[in-house]
Design a protein around this motif. Structure first.
Motif, PDB file in Angstrom:
ATOM      1  N   UNK A   8      42.459  -0.129  66.903  1.00 19.21           N
ATOM      2  CA  UNK A   8      40.995   0.544  67.076  1.00 19.21           C
ATOM      3  C   UNK A   8      41.471   2.036  67.813  1.00 19.21           C
ATOM      4  N   UNK A   9      40.805   2.697  67.067  1.00 20.42           N
ATOM      5  CA  UNK A   9      40.784   4.281  67.740  1.00 20.42           C
ATOM      6  C   UNK A   9      39.608   4.440  68.707  1.00 20.42           C
ATOM      7  N   UNK A  10      39.565   5.005  69.668  1.00 19.39           N
ATOM      8  CA  UNK A  10      38.359   4.940  70.610  1.00 19.39           C
ATOM      9  C   UNK A  10      37.290   5.809  70.014  1.00 19.39           C
ATOM     10  N   UNK A  11      36.060   5.556  70.664  1.00 20.91           N
ATOM     11  CA  UNK A  11      34.712   6.081  70.209  1.00 20.91           C
ATOM     12  C   UNK A  11      34.653   7.489  70.598  1.00 20.91           C
ATOM     13  N   UNK A  12      33.494   8.145  70.250  1.00 22.93           N
ATOM     14  CA  UNK A  12      33.415   9.679  70.668  1.00 22.93           C
ATOM     15  C   UNK A  12      33.426   9.818  72.268  1.00 22.93           C
ATOM     16  N   UNK A  13      34.377  10.558  72.758  1.00 22.96           N
ATOM     17  CA  UNK A  13      34.706  11.034  74.019  1.00 22.96           C
ATOM     18  C   UNK A  13      34.056  12.433  74.383  1.00 22.96           C
ATOM     19  N   UNK A  14      34.152  12.955  75.456  1.00 25.95           N
ATOM     20  CA  UNK A  14      33.886  14.113  76.073  1.00 25.95           C
ATOM     21  C   UNK A  14      34.826  14.967  76.117  1.00 25.95           C
ATOM     22  N   UNK A  15      36.126  14.460  75.868  1.00 31.58           N
ATOM     23  CA  UNK A  15      37.145  15.218  76.018  1.00 31.58           C
ATOM     24  C   UNK A  15      38.672  14.571  75.894  1.00 31.58           C
ATOM     25  N   UNK A  16      39.530  15.161  76.007  1.00 30.00           N
ATOM     26  CA  UNK A  16      40.994  14.603  75.944  1.00 30.00           C
ATOM     27  C   UNK A  16      41.787  14.307  77.127  1.00 30.00           C
ATOM     28  N   UNK A  17      41.044  14.489  78.122  1.00 28.05           N
ATOM     29  CA  UNK A  17      41.912  14.322  79.547  1.00 28.05           C
ATOM     30  C   UNK A  17      41.792  12.724  79.527  1.00 28.05           C
ATOM     31  N   UNK A  18      42.701  12.236  80.280  1.00 28.02           N
ATOM     32  CA  UNK A  18      42.821  10.857  80.694  1.00 28.02           C
ATOM     33  C   UNK A  18      41.547  10.237  81.099  1.00 28.02           C
ATOM     34  N   UNK A  19      40.908  10.977  82.100  1.00 24.92           N
ATOM     35  CA  UNK A  19      39.778  10.273  82.767  1.00 24.92           C
ATOM     36  C   UNK A  19      38.518  10.806  81.867  1.00 24.92           C
ATOM     37  N   UNK A  20      38.554  11.330  80.630  1.00 22.93           N
ATOM     38  CA  UNK A  20      37.212  11.730  79.840  1.00 22.93           C
ATOM     39  C   UNK A  20      36.518  10.459  79.488  1.00 22.93           C
ATOM     40  N   UNK A  21      35.133  10.304  79.637  1.00 23.36           N
ATOM     41  CA  UNK A  21      34.461   9.228  79.433  1.00 23.36           C
ATOM     42  C   UNK A  21      34.092   9.306  77.935  1.00 23.36           C
ATOM     43  N   UNK A  22      33.382   8.344  77.612  1.00 22.97           N
ATOM     44  CA  UNK A  22      32.736   8.359  76.207  1.00 22.97           C
ATOM     45  C   UNK A  22      31.454   9.150  76.452  1.00 22.97           C
ATOM     46  N   UNK A  23      30.989   9.630  75.260  1.00 28.33           N
ATOM     47  CA  UNK A  23      29.625  10.560  75.247  1.00 28.33           C
ATOM     48  C   UNK A  23      28.531   9.396  75.024  1.00 28.33           C
ATOM     49  N   UNK A  24      27.393   9.839  75.174  1.00 31.62           N
ATOM     50  CA  UNK A  24      26.103   9.017  74.781  1.00 31.62           C
ATOM     51  C   UNK A  24      26.320   8.124  73.571  1.00 31.62           C
ATOM     52  N   UNK A  25      26.901   8.939  72.449  1.00 33.21           N
ATOM     53  CA  UNK A  25      26.812   8.526  70.987  1.00 33.21           C
ATOM     54  C   UNK A  25      28.088   7.304  71.300  1.00 33.21           C
ATOM     55  N   UNK A  26      29.136   7.863  71.955  1.00 30.75           N
ATOM     56  CA  UNK A  26      30.286   7.033  71.983  1.00 30.75           C
ATOM     57  C   UNK A  26      29.907   5.675  72.782  1.00 30.75           C
ATOM     58  N   UNK A  27      28.963   5.428  73.717  1.00 31.06           N
ATOM     59  CA  UNK A  27      28.880   4.352  74.334  1.00 31.06           C
ATOM     60  C   UNK A  27      27.917   3.506  73.334  1.00 31.06           C
ATOM     61  N   UNK A  28      27.104   4.034  72.413  1.00 27.35           N
ATOM     62  CA  UNK A  28      26.392   3.527  71.546  1.00 27.35           C
ATOM     63  C   UNK A  28      27.234   2.712  70.350  1.00 27.35           C
ATOM     64  N   UNK A  29      28.308   3.667  70.120  1.00 28.92           N
ATOM     65  CA  UNK A  29      29.323   3.216  69.074  1.00 28.92           C
ATOM     66  C   UNK A  29      30.102   2.107  69.438  1.00 28.92           C
ATOM     67  N   UNK A  30      30.469   1.852  70.978  1.00 26.08           N
ATOM     68  CA  UNK A  30      31.161   0.856  71.532  1.00 26.08           C
ATOM     69  C   UNK A  30      30.227  -0.487  71.392  1.00 26.08           C
ATOM     70  N   UNK A  31      29.085  -0.380  71.535  1.00 20.84           N
ATOM     71  CA  UNK A  31      28.236  -1.618  71.114  1.00 20.84           C
ATOM     72  C   UNK A  31      27.951  -1.956  69.760  1.00 20.84           C
ATOM     73  N   UNK A  32      28.090  -1.032  68.801  1.00 15.50           N
ATOM     74  CA  UNK A  32      28.268  -1.160  67.479  1.00 15.50           C
ATOM     75  C   UNK A  32      29.665  -2.003  67.214  1.00 15.50           C
ATOM     76  N   UNK A  33      30.662  -1.461  67.751  1.00 14.88           N
ATOM     77  CA  UNK A  33      31.845  -1.981  67.551  1.00 14.88           C
ATOM     78  C   UNK A  33      31.895  -3.341  67.944  1.00 14.88           C
ATOM     79  N   UNK A  34      31.542  -3.590  69.108  1.00  9.65           N
ATOM     80  CA  UNK A  34      31.427  -5.036  69.559  1.00  9.65           C
ATOM     81  C   UNK A  34      30.751  -5.952  68.669  1.00  9.65           C
ATOM     82  N   UNK A  35      29.742  -5.601  68.144  1.00 10.97           N
ATOM     83  CA  UNK A  35      29.005  -6.554  67.245  1.00 10.97           C
ATOM     84  C   UNK A  35      29.975  -6.592  65.755  1.00 10.97           C
ATOM     85  N   UNK A  36      30.662  -5.358  65.378  1.00 10.69           N
ATOM     86  CA  UNK A  36      31.292  -5.380  64.459  1.00 10.69           C
ATOM     87  C   UNK A  36      32.582  -6.600  64.452  1.00 10.69           C
TER      88      UNK A  36
END
Length: 182
Positions: A8-36
């Protein structure tokens, strides 16, 4: 024993730094991924320690009641420790010469070896179905390992998130993309 590793490649994130979190859209994608992933009967989850990778799989790990392990071998490949305005050209060159290495970075060969070590450890484990979560650069090198035709174009075509199923039976394997973007 037959094994399936979901790459799995990670969901949409705010940047490339190790501590860059997911965007709002990325968090939604993570929920979709969990269902998948809900019907995949996963026994083990290993993620890059980078925040965006961990946040990508946390919803699934919570729903599946599975421990989320981190492994530095799944972190993104470092192309160089110095700024390179022509980084894309430099990256392309590393897909043509797997031993090419820039200052402070790792070669494609070195990065491939590290992710293959992680996959081999999973294959040697008791887990029949497992997940690894990583980043585009390192995942594209893993895809290349199993399909020599996969190169820089495979990296360009990866989506956030993306999911491949690597099925291994003895010395035989099958790799296929199973994620369908919404």
């Amino acid at each position: 024993m037959n094994k399936t590793i979901y790459i799995i490649r990670h969901c949409k994130a705010t940047g490339q730094a190790p501590d860059a979190p997911l965007t709002k859209k990325g968090k939604e994608q993570a929920k979709e991924l969990a269902a998948f992933l809900s019907d995949k009967n996963v026994h083990r989850i290993i993620s890059s320690p980078f925040l965006r990778a961990v946040q990508t799989i946390e919803p699934f790990a919570a729903e599946a009641n599975l421990k989320l392990e981190t492994d530095n071998r799944l972190q993104e490949r470092v192309l160089s420790s110095v700024s390179m305005p022509d980084w894309l050209e430099k990256l392309e060159a590393t897909y043509k010469d797997f031993n090419l290495k820039y200052e402070g970075g790792e070669s494609s060969s070195e990065a491939t070896e590290r992710i293959i070590d992680a996959v081999n450890d999973l294959c040697a484990s008791d887990a029949e179905n497992s997940i690894i979560v990583g980043h585009g650069g390192i995942i594209s090198l893993l895809l290349h390992h199993y399909n020599q035709n996969a190169g820089i174009d495979s990296w360009r075509k990866l989506s956030n998130p993306d999911v491949y199923a690597l099925q291994i039976s003895g010395h035989d394997y099958q790799l296929r993309r199973i994620w369908v973007e919404a």
